[in-house]
Design an enzyme around this catalytic site. Structure first.
Site, PDB file in Angstrom:
ATOM      1  N   ASP A 166      -3.857   7.043  34.555  1.00 55.50           N
ATOM      2  CA  ASP A 166      -3.162   6.678  35.788  1.00 55.50           C
ATOM      3  C   ASP A 166      -3.375   7.739  36.864  1.00 55.50           C
ATOM      4  O   ASP A 166      -3.125   7.493  38.044  1.00 55.50           O
ATOM      5  CB  ASP A 166      -1.648   6.579  35.506  1.00 55.50           C
ATOM      6  CG  ASP A 166      -1.125   5.160  35.599  1.00 55.50           C
ATOM      7  OD1 ASP A 166      -1.829   4.310  36.173  1.00 55.50           O
ATOM      8  OD2 ASP A 166      -0.012   4.919  35.098  1.00 55.50           O
ATOM      9  N   GLN A 219       3.890   2.278  31.391  1.00 55.60           N
ATOM     10  CA  GLN A 219       4.218   1.391  32.512  1.00 55.60           C
ATOM     11  C   GLN A 219       5.540   1.816  33.148  1.00 55.60           C
ATOM     12  O   GLN A 219       6.559   1.936  32.464  1.00 55.60           O
ATOM     13  CB  GLN A 219       4.305  -0.065  31.997  1.00 55.60           C
ATOM     14  CG  GLN A 219       4.486  -1.089  33.089  1.00 55.60           C
ATOM     15  CD  GLN A 219       3.290  -1.184  34.045  1.00 55.60           C
ATOM     16  OE1 GLN A 219       2.148  -1.204  33.624  1.00 55.60           O
ATOM     17  NE2 GLN A 219       3.565  -1.220  35.331  1.00 55.60           N
ATOM     18  N   LYS A 261      -3.249  -6.083  32.317  1.00 57.66           N
ATOM     19  CA  LYS A 261      -4.046  -4.951  31.824  1.00 57.66           C
ATOM     20  C   LYS A 261      -4.660  -5.291  30.464  1.00 57.66           C
ATOM     21  O   LYS A 261      -5.833  -4.996  30.206  1.00 57.66           O
ATOM     22  CB  LYS A 261      -3.164  -3.692  31.738  1.00 57.66           C
ATOM     23  CG  LYS A 261      -2.856  -3.127  33.116  1.00 57.66           C
ATOM     24  CD  LYS A 261      -1.736  -2.096  33.138  1.00 57.66           C
ATOM     25  CE  LYS A 261      -1.413  -1.769  34.605  1.00 57.66           C
ATOM     26  NZ  LYS A 261      -0.260  -0.893  34.801  1.00 57.66           N
TER      27      LYS A 261
END
Ligand code: NAP
Length: 286
Positions: free
Chosen positions: A117, A94, A50
Site C-alpha cells: 500500500d 484493508q 482485489k
C-alpha cells in the site's frame, strides 16, 4: 475526452499477468495477503475487487477475513506471521479498521518490504526523498492515468483538493517530482478562496470526499479533471438504494475539460491495478 480508467487498468493488469507468468517460470509465485477485519460493506466490496484482480493476474491469494471482534493483539500476531512467511510478498490491511484497533500501530507492524500500500512511514519517507519505494496505489494510478492520456504535466499548475495521507499528500508529492514536474497547490478545509485557486489549475485532482466540491464555474476551459472521490448518495431507483458519485459535477464540467475521469470507472480501477503492480515488484525484489 473521458479518460477510460477501466481500460487503462485492464492494460496494467495484462502487463502484470505477463510478468507474473515469467516469474512463475523462475519458481517465484507472487503472493498477496489482504486482511479484512469486520463487515464494512465498502471494505468487503474493495477486498472482493482485489481478490478478483489477484485471480486474473495469476497471483496467489492468501487473504484472511477476520471477525469484527478480533483483538489488536491477534491482528498484530497475524501480521508478524505473514512478515516471517517467505512465500508472502505483499500484506495489505484493508482500512478503516474497527475502532478498538489502532491503525497506526497496525501499519507500522507491516514489514516495509511487504507494504504494497506504501503507507508505512519508511516508505512514505523514501517517497519524500525520492528513494525507491512502493508508491501508494491511488496516487500512482492517477499519475499513470495522466501519462496514458498523454497529458503534458511539465510546468502545469496542478491543484490538489485534499491533504490525506492516502491521496492528497502523496499525489501532491508525485506531481511535484522532477519526472512529472508540476507546480502544485494543495487545498483543504482551511483554504481561503478555493474557487479562485482551482480556476487557475491546468490539472485538478479532487480528493475531498464530498459531492460537487468542484463545480463548472471553478474550472478553466481545457483543464484536466481527475475525480478521486467515491461518495454514496441515496437513489431509490437502485436495488441497493444508492449510487456512486465523485467530487466533481461531471455533467456540467465534461464539455469544459480537455480530459476528465468518470466515477465509477476512472481512478477506482487504477488503485487495484497498481496494487497488483506493487505486489509484482515486491515479489521481483525478493
Ligand atoms: P479524507 O481522509 O476524508 O480527506 C479528505 C480531504 O479533503 C481532507 O484533507 C479535507 O481537508 C479535504 N476536504 C474535505 N472537504 C473539503 C472542502 N469542502 N474543501 C476543501 N478541502 C476539503 O479522504 P481520503 O481518504 O483522502 O479520500 C478522499 C475521497 O477519495 C473519498 O471520497 C474516498 O472515498 C476517495 N478515495 C477513492 C479511492 C479510489 O481508489 N478511487 C481511493 C482512496 C480514496 P481537512 O484536512 O482540512 O479536513
Amino acid at each position: 475526452m473521458i479518460i477510460d480508467g477501466k481500460q487503462v487498468a485492464a492494460d496494467v493488469r495484462a502487463d502484470v499477468a505477463k510478468k507474473v507468468s515469467e516469474l512463475k517460470s523462475k519458481g517465484i509465485n507472487p503472493c498477496l495477503a489482504v486482511i479484512l477485519v469486520g463487515e464494512n460493506p465498502a471494505s468487503v466490496s474493495y477486498v472482493t475487487g482485489k481478490q478478483k484482480a489477484l485471480a486474473e493476474v495469476g497471483m496467489v491469494d492468501r487473504s484472511v477475513h477476520l471477525p469484527e471482534s478480533t483483538s489488536e493483539e491477534d491482528l498484530l500476531k497475524l501480521i508478524d506471521e505473514l512478515n516471517n512467511d517467505d512465500s508472502v510478498h505483499g500484506i495489505l490491511v484493508q482500512l478503516p479498521l474497527p475502532k478498538h484497533i489502532n491503525e497506526e500501530k497496525v501499519i507500522m507492524a507491516i514489514n516495509p518490504k511487504k507494504d504494497v500500500d506504501g503507507f508505512h512511514p519508511v516508505n512514505v519517507g523514501n517517497l519524500v526523498i525520492g528513494r525507491p519505494a512502493p508508491l501508494p496505489c491511488t496516487p500512482h494510478g492517477i499519475i499513470v492515468l495522466l501519462e496514458k492520456a498523454g497529458v503534458k504535466t511539465s510546468g502545469a499548475h496542478a491543484v490538489v483538493i485534499g491533504r490525506s495521507n492516502i491521496v492528497g499528500k502523496p499525489v501532491s508529492l508525485l506531481l511535484a517530482r522532477k519526472e512529472t514536474n508540476c507546480t502544485v497547490t494543495m487545498c483543504h478545509t482551511g483554504t481561503k478562496n478555493m474557487a479562485e485557486i482551482v480556476k487557475q489549475a491546468d490539472i485538478i485532482i479532487a480528493a475531498a470526499g464530498r459531492p460537487n466540491t468542484v463545480t463548472a464555474d471553478m474550472v478553466k476551459e481545457g483543464a484536466v479533471v481527475i475525480d478521486v472521490g467515491v461518495n454514496r448518495i441515496p437513489d431509490e431507483t437502485k436495488k441497493n438504494g444508492f449510487r456512486l458519485v465523485g467530487d466533481v459535477d461531471f455533467d456540467a464540467i465534461k464539455d469544459k475539460a480537455s480530459f476528465i475521469t468518470p466515477v465509477p470507472g476512472g481512478v477506482g480501477p487504477m488503485t487495484i491495478a497498481m496494487l497488483m503492480q506493487n505486489t509484482l515488484e515486491a515479489a521481483s525484489n525478493d
